[in-house]
Structure formats: structure tokens, C-alpha cells
Design an enzyme around this catalytic site. Structure first.
Site, PDB file in Angstrom:
ATOM      1  N   ASP A  43      -3.233   4.268  -3.722  1.00 33.67           N
ATOM      2  CA  ASP A  43      -3.104   5.560  -4.388  1.00 33.67           C
ATOM      3  C   ASP A  43      -2.181   5.406  -5.596  1.00 33.67           C
ATOM      4  OD1 ASP A  43      -2.359   8.220  -5.108  1.00 33.67           O
ATOM      5  OD2 ASP A  43      -2.829   8.935  -3.108  1.00 33.67           O
ATOM      6  N   ASP A  73      -6.281  -2.938   2.919  1.00 37.81           N
ATOM      7  CA  ASP A  73      -5.906  -1.543   3.116  1.00 37.81           C
ATOM      8  C   ASP A  73      -7.124  -0.681   2.809  1.00 37.81           C
ATOM      9  OD1 ASP A  73      -4.325   0.621   3.767  1.00 37.81           O
ATOM     10  OD2 ASP A  73      -2.861   0.307   2.178  1.00 37.81           O
ATOM     11  N   ASP A  74      -7.070   0.572   3.247  1.00 38.66           N
ATOM     12  CA  ASP A  74      -8.182   1.474   2.961  1.00 38.66           C
ATOM     13  C   ASP A  74      -8.136   1.978   1.532  1.00 38.66           C
ATOM     14  OD1 ASP A  74      -5.909   3.073   3.382  1.00 38.66           O
ATOM     15  OD2 ASP A  74      -6.955   4.560   4.598  1.00 38.66           O
TER      16      ASP A  74
END
Length: 165
Positions: free
Chosen positions: A102, A98-99
Site C-alpha cells: 500500500d 505479501d498480498d
């Protein structure tokens, strides 16, 4: 929820360097990956870079929406699951990409599907750090990362506007 006060704009060049740095870290692990599961949409670009660098040809997606208005994170919504071929072993030998992690909500949902997989992301915020195995850069929780696909000289609205998924 309003936008965080801190901004971290990332250029295409910087993102490519960071994704390659993630691939470099992964290449140093004593583990072989036979497949990548990228978390869409953010994981598509780093998965392409990592698959090239690590010579992984089998790429699957898991589609989870968590940012519904481009400014705030909401409940996760599974739009497409992972193939049985990868889930039947619990994700052994699978690399999840994933980028960003969070809050870690998306990562926890994917980890439930593939508990034996290795989870890697380019950027991590403190709440998400415990949910991933490998990442490149940590940013503060109150920082908003502006990814290159969201940017022009100013913020670029998506071409198609419609109901959020």
C-alpha cells in the site's frame, strides 16, 4: 483516516488466479528461490499458492501489523522477526510474499531485514510500487481492496474482538 471511496472486492477465485499469475511471473525470472518469507497475515494465502506452484517447501513468516482497525493503516509493529538462518545471508535466494503493498512501509521494514531477497506481492498501490520487485495488478492509492477472507455477502467482523496488535 476514512475508508477510500473506491472499492475493489476480490473473490476467492480471482485471488487464486492472481496468486497463480504472480507465481507464473516469478517462474520466468532467472532466479531460483529456496525459501519463502510471507508477511502475515495477508501474505499467507498467496505464499501457499506460490509455494505449491514453484515447489518451494521452506516457508517462514514475518509478522508485522500495520492495519490496526481494518479501515486504516497506522505505524508498523513487528510482532515476529525472521529466523537467523534466512537473515544471515541478507535473504539471498529468498522470496518475500505479501498480498498487497500500500504505502510501502511494511515492505521497507522487511527489506531492511532481507535486502537481497526478491519481494513479490499480488496487488500494489502507486506509493508501494517502488518497494517491490514483482506484482500482478496495480490499483489506485484511493482504492480499498476487500480480500475474500474479509468478506461474506457483506463485510464480516472477525470472530474474536480484542485490542489491536
Amino acid at each position: 483516516m476514512s475508508l477510500p471511496e473506491k472499492a475493489f472486492p476480490v473473490s476467492w477465485d480471482q485471488f487464486h488466479r492472481d496468486a497463480r499469475a504472480l507465481a507464473w511471473r516469478l517462474s520466468g525470472l532467472d532466479q531460483t528461490f529456496h525459501a519463502i518469507v510471507c508477511v502475515t497475515r495477508g501474505g499467507l494465502v498467496p505464499a501457499a499458492v506460490i509455494s505449491r506452484e514453484l515447489e518451494i517447501r521452506l516457508i517462514e513468516t514475518v509478522c508485522i501489523a500495520s492495519y490496526h482497525d481494518y479501515t486504516s493503516q497506522g505505524e508498523t509493529k513487528l510482532l515476529k522477526g525472521i529466523s537467523e538462518a534466512l537473515t544471515k545471508t541478507g535473504g539471498e535466494g529468498v522470496l518475500i510474499v505479501d498480498d498487497l503493498t500500500d504505502t510501502g512501509n511494511t515492505a521497507r521494514e522487511v527489506r531492511d531485514m532481507l535486502p537481497k531477497a526478491h519481494f513479490a506481492c499480488v496487488y500494489a498501490k502507486p506509493q508501494g510500487v517502488p518497494t517491490v520487485d514483482t506484482f500482478v495488478t496495480e490499483v489506485s492509492q484511493d482504492t480499498w481492496i476487500y480480500f475474500p477472507w474479509d468478506m461474506g455477502f457483506t463485510y464480516q467482523e472477525p470472530i474474536k474482538k480484542g485490542p489491536a496488535q
